[in-house]
Design an enzyme around this catalytic site. Structure first.
Site, PDB file in Angstrom:
ATOM      1  N   CYS A 141      33.424 -39.232   6.421  1.00  0.00           N
ATOM      2  CA  CYS A 141      34.237 -38.711   7.609  1.00  0.00           C
ATOM      3  C   CYS A 141      34.005 -37.229   7.369  1.00  0.00           C
ATOM      4  O   CYS A 141      34.225 -36.563   8.585  1.00  0.00           O
ATOM      5  CB  CYS A 141      35.742 -39.017   7.340  1.00  0.00           C
ATOM      6  SG  CYS A 141      36.416 -38.293   5.782  1.00  0.00           S
ATOM      7  N   GLU A 184      30.647 -39.396  16.535  1.00  0.00           N
ATOM      8  CA  GLU A 184      30.631 -39.423  15.215  1.00  0.00           C
ATOM      9  C   GLU A 184      29.517 -40.660  14.836  1.00  0.00           C
ATOM     10  O   GLU A 184      29.658 -41.655  15.220  1.00  0.00           O
ATOM     11  CB  GLU A 184      31.800 -39.795  14.504  1.00  0.00           C
ATOM     12  CG  GLU A 184      31.710 -39.897  13.080  1.00  0.00           C
ATOM     13  CD  GLU A 184      33.217 -40.237  12.208  1.00  0.00           C
ATOM     14  OE1 GLU A 184      33.438 -39.946  11.300  1.00  0.00           O
ATOM     15  OE2 GLU A 184      33.883 -41.146  12.967  1.00  0.00           O
TER      16      GLU A 184
END
Length: 487
Positions: free
Chosen positions: A293, A387
């Site tokens: 992340c 992402e």
């Protein structure tokens, strides 16, 4: 890294096809094969928890909670210290499992072990923190006290990318502060994220019923979030899944800690050390195949340096061997699954079709995706907006600092960032303008420390933090008591 020699521990005969709930027991949700992403080889077979398993575990954890909360803090700390010692002693076996189950290189396994040890050791100190405050009473001669008490049963739902670390990051402080726990590891990594954790705490002498390990799919996670015995849910994973966990837990008015996705930028100002910045950029985008992340999803580089920086980044990308992580010299292993490989491929291919240019990598072989560098990336492209969670480095030029800030903040995420400049005061001032929960000067975007509050803004989380003294707020609640005289 031979399979048999380094998988002696833990004994598979004890836990194959089972869950850990008052000891190892048959799972109600059937079993699942654990497959090595690098080879497709079967590594193990684990039990999957069903809703009834979660309900039973919640009841057992609630029953064990009062006694564990009443256990002297020094005794709880001793359990964590013994778990740390067990992890240290078992590090070779743990590393082998992490490498084979997650697809990370041995250094990634070592990182998880070292960081997991740090979480356990830091949590030891939480157990002995001052529990509360003596307040000024409203009534003369009276007593007014406020102190922290455990929440009760904590649900911990962890992802596949750093399964051991993320389990310890939540469990260590939760247990140290007197809570019991239900751990739901990801079904892709149920051994390094679950079985090993159960075995380590069992060896450490954690009392029966305090920890339950319930591997399972999304249905098991929903059951943990919904269970009436669970007072708080700590979730690490995608933003989409986090929203569902928050919705389910919110119906029960539970506390929720969400650590979610990120679209993190490395910003390279015009006075930066280009080679150092490119090295940090390569580590941030390509480390563990970009499956973090906190990985760098944008390289925002001043136009005067962008050519030199891109050349350095491409050079480093092409020097990183891809292959079976057990092979000597390999820098990147496989991504975790076909679903993840297809996602990376879609984002890169769609961006290239829209005009981006591949300068390195860009074509996968099965689950092996090479370090990839893209330039000519526009704001409408998936490589800019989404992402990626893969080893892809989109390079985006800027002219002035205001434009760089605007690009870095042009996302709903707000997790991490890095800023590079030869002037630390300048980089620090720039960093203050970024809407992120974490920012690092002249460093990588991917950092973690047991004594630091970890978390993000925007859709990277709900503003909660785990780590350092922030864990006190996450895993306890206040109780206030007054009395008409001294107590």
């Amino acid at each position: 890294m031979p399979l048999d020699d380094e998988r002696i521990w833990p004994d598979a005969a004890e836990w194959t096809g089972k869950i850990y709930s008052g000891g190892w027991r048959t799972a109600g949700g059937g079993t699942r094969r654990v497959v090595e992403p690098a080879t497709g080889q079967r590594l193990a077979e684990v039990g999957l928890a069903c809703a009834a398993d979660v309900e039973r575990a919640g009841a057992l954890a609630a029953r064990a909670a009062p006694e564990w909360a009443a256990t002297p803090p020094s005794d709880r700390a001793d359990v964590l210290l013994r778990a740390a010692r067990a992890l240290d002693e078992r590090s070779a076996a743990v590393r082998a499992w992490i490498v084979r189950e997650t697809g990370g290189v041995p250094a990634k396994g070592d990182y998880e072990i070292t960081a997991g040890l740090a979480q356990l050791r830091h949590a030891v100190g939480l157990a002995s923190q001052p529990p509360g405050e003596v307040l000024v009473p409203q009534d003369p001669g009276g007593t007014s006290l406020a102190w922290r008490v455990p929440l009760g049963v904590v649900g911990v739902i962890t992802p596949w990318n750093a399964p051991l670390l993320f389990a310890m990051r939540a469990l260590a402080p939760a247990l140290a502060l007197g809570n019991t726990a239900l751990l739901k590891p990801d079904p892709l990594t149920p051994v390094s994220g679950g079985v090993l954790v159960a075995q380590l705490f069992e060896e450490a002498g954690l009392p029966a019923g305090v920890l339950h390990v319930l591997a399972g799919d999304a249905a098991a996670g929903r059951a943990v979030a919904a269970d009436p015995q669970v007072a708080m849910v700590s979730f690490t994973g995608s933003t989409e899944a986090g929203r569902e966990v928050a919705r389910i837990a919110g119906e029960g008015l539970k506390r929720v800690s969400l650590e979610l996705g990120g679209k993190n930028s490395i910003v390279v100002l015009e006075d930066a050390d280009v080679e150092a910045a490119a090295t940090a950029g390569a580590i941030s985008s390509f480390g563990y195949q970009g499956q973090a992340c906190v990985a760098a999803g944008r390289h925002v580089v001043h136009a005067d340096l962008v050519e030199e920086y891109t050349e350095a980044l491409v050079r480093q990308a092409k020097a990183l061997p891809v292959g079976d992580p057990r092979d000597e010299g390999v820098a990147l292993g496989p991504v975790i699954s076909e679903r993840q490989a297809a996602r990376i491929e879609r984002i890169v291919d769609a961006s290239v079709a829209a005009g981006a240019r591949v300068l390195a990598g860009g074509t996968r072989a099965g689950l092996f995706y090479p370090p990839t560098v893209l330039d000519r990336v526009e704001r409408s492209m998936p490589a800019y907006r989404e992402e990626i969670f893969g080893p892809v480095a989109p390079v985006i030029p800027f002219r002035g600092e205001d434009e760089a800030v605007e690009i870095a903040n042009d996302t709903a995420y707000g997790l991490s960032a890095a800023v590079h400049s030869r002037s630390v005061p300048r980089a620090t001032a720039f960093a203050q303008r970024l809407r992120t929960g974490m920012v690092h000067v002249n460093d990588v975007s991917a950092k973690d420390a047991a004594n630091a509050p970890f978390g993000g803004m925007g859709v990277s989380g709900n503003g909660s933090r785990i780590g350092g003294t922030a864990s006190l707020e996450q895993f306890t609640q206040w109780r206030w008591m007054t009395a008409p005289g001294p107590v």
